[in-house]
Enzyme design. Structure first.
Site, PDB file in Angstrom:
ATOM      1  N   ASP A   1       0.818  -1.213   0.000  1.00  0.00           N
ATOM      2  CA  ASP A   1       0.000   0.000   0.000  1.00  0.00           C
ATOM      3  C   ASP A   1       0.853   1.266   0.000  1.00  0.00           C
ATOM      4  OD1 ASP A   1       0.948  -0.378   2.600  1.00  0.00           O
ATOM      5  OD2 ASP A   1      -1.002  -0.921   3.397  1.00  0.00           O
TER       6      ASP A   1
ATOM      7  N   GLU B   1      -9.450  -2.210   5.582  1.00  0.00           N
ATOM      8  CA  GLU B   1     -10.065  -1.962   6.876  1.00  0.00           C
ATOM      9  C   GLU B   1     -11.290  -2.869   7.051  1.00  0.00           C
ATOM     10  OE1 GLU B   1      -8.150  -0.413   8.647  1.00  0.00           O
ATOM     11  OE2 GLU B   1      -7.870   1.709   8.196  1.00  0.00           O
TER      12      GLU B   1
ATOM     13  N   HIS C   1      -6.876  -5.285  10.206  1.00  0.00           N
ATOM     14  CA  HIS C   1      -6.623  -5.030   8.775  1.00  0.00           C
ATOM     15  C   HIS C   1      -5.337  -5.699   8.304  1.00  0.00           C
ATOM     16  CE1 HIS C   1      -4.334  -0.892   9.353  1.00  0.00           C
ATOM     17  NE2 HIS C   1      -3.527  -1.918   9.493  1.00  0.00           N
TER      18      HIS C   1
ATOM     19  N   ASN D   1      -7.099  -3.421  14.372  1.00  0.00           N
ATOM     20  CA  ASN D   1      -8.491  -3.681  13.969  1.00  0.00           C
ATOM     21  C   ASN D   1      -8.599  -4.866  13.000  1.00  0.00           C
ATOM     22  OD1 ASN D   1      -7.429  -2.676  11.627  1.00  0.00           O
ATOM     23  ND2 ASN D   1      -8.782  -0.900  11.467  1.00  0.00           N
TER      24      ASN D   1
END
Ligand code: PGA
Length: 260
Positions: A67, A143, A138, A136
Site C-alpha cells: 500500500d 479496513e 486489517h 483492527n
C-alpha cells in the site's frame, strides 16, 4: 494456517526475515509482496544483516508493496516509498526498477490502483507476501468491512488506523485519510503468505484472525482460506489464543527449522 509462537518479538522477527531470505535463495527471481509498519523495521534490519553476510541476494527479485498513502509524494519522509528505501532498498542489491509501490500521487488513483493490480499479474503473481496486522484486523489497508474479494483500490482509513499512524506525522490532521492498497483477493492470490504480529496490543486481532469466524469485520481472517499461510507470533501477541497449547505442541517454540 501454520502458527509459530516464539518467546520473544526478536525471535519472531528473525524467523520472518530468514524465511523470506530462504524463499529468495530457493527462487532468486521471486516476486515478493512487502509490508511496512513498525513491526517490519526489525525484519528488514535482519534481512540487511543477512545480505551483508552474503547469505542472500535480491539482484533478481521483484517487489510489490501492499500500500501507499494518497497525497504524499514519494520523497515525503512519511511515505511508504521513503520507508522502503530507507529500511531496505538502499541497503541491498535490488534494482530500483524491480521495486514497486502504488502511486499515491496519481491524478487518477482508481486507474493507478487498477494498473498496480495488472502489474502484479504481469510479473507472474506474488510468490511470497509479507504481512502485518492492524489492531483492527486489517491487512494492507483493508479496513474492517473490506470485501474479502477486493482487488487493489482506494480505501478510506479508519480513525483507529489514522491514530495508530499519527506517531509518524506532525499531527492527526496531517495523517492521510486515503490510501491505495492491494485488496484481500490480491493478497489471497499470493502463493504463500507470512504474517508477523508482535506485542500484546495485537493479541485480540490475532485471536480474531486465527480463531474467530471468517469475517470482513476482521479482514485478516480471510487467511483462514489460504492454503499456505504462516503466522509468526511472539508470546504476547499469542496471549489471547484459546488453542495456544495445541499450536505450541505442533511447533514447539515456533521451531520449524529454517535453513539458510
Ligand atoms: P504496525 O502496523 O506494524 O505499525 O503495527 C501493522 C499494520 O497496520 O499492518
Amino acid at each position: 494456517m501454520k502458527i509459530l509462537i516464539h518467546d520473544t518479538a526478536e525471535a519472531a522477527e528473525k524467523d520472518t526475515a530468514r524465511r523470506l531470505a530462504q524463499a529468495v535463495n530457493k527462487k532468486p527471481d521471486s516476486v515478493l509482496g512487502l509490508a511496512t509498519g513498525g513491526t517490519m523495521t526489525r525484519v528488514y534490519e535482519e534481512l540487511v544483516a543477512l545480505y551483508n553476510k552474503k547469505r542472500v541476494s535480491f539482484s533478481e527479485a521483484t517487489t510489490f508493496n501492499l500500500d501507499e498513502y494518497i497525497g504524499l509524494p514519494a520523497e515525503h519522509p512519511c511515505s511508504y516509498h521513503t520507508y522502503m528505501r530507507e529500511a531496505l532498498f538502499k541497503h541491498i542489491d535490488i534494482p530500483e526498477a524491480a521495486t514497486h509501490l502504488p502511486d499515491g500521487m496519481a491524478s487518477d488513483p482508481d486507474q493507478a490502483a487498477a494498473d498496480y493490480e495488472a502489474a502484479i499479474h504481469a510479473a507472474g503473481g506474488i510468490d511470497l507476501q509479507l504481512l502485518g496486522i492492524g489492531h483492527n484486523g486489517h491487512i494492507g489497508f483493508n479496513e474492517p468491512s473490506s470485501s474479502l474479494q477486493s482487488r487493489t483500490r482506494v480505501k478510506t482509513l479508519t480513525e483507529d488506523t489514522r491514530r495508530a499512524n499519527q506517531r509518524y506525522f506532525a499531527s492527526f490532521d496531517e495523517t492521510p485519510i486515503y490510501a491505495i492498497t492491494m485488496g484481500i483477493a490480491t493478497i489471497m492470490d499470493a502463493r504463500e503468505c507470512l504474517l508477523l504480529a508482535t506485542g500484546a496490543g495485537k493479541a485480540d486481532a490475532v485471536a480474531a484472525m486465527i480463531e474467530g469466524p471468517m469475517s470482513a469485520n476482521c479482514p485478516a481472517s480471510a487467511l483462514q482460506m489460504h492454503q499456505t499461510a504462516t503466522i509468526l507470533l511472539d508470546s504476547e501477541a499469542a496471549s489471547r489464543l484459546a488453542n495456544r497449547a495445541y499450536y505450541e505442541y505442533v511447533h514447539p517454540k515456533g521451531d520449524d527449522s529454517v535453513q539458510l
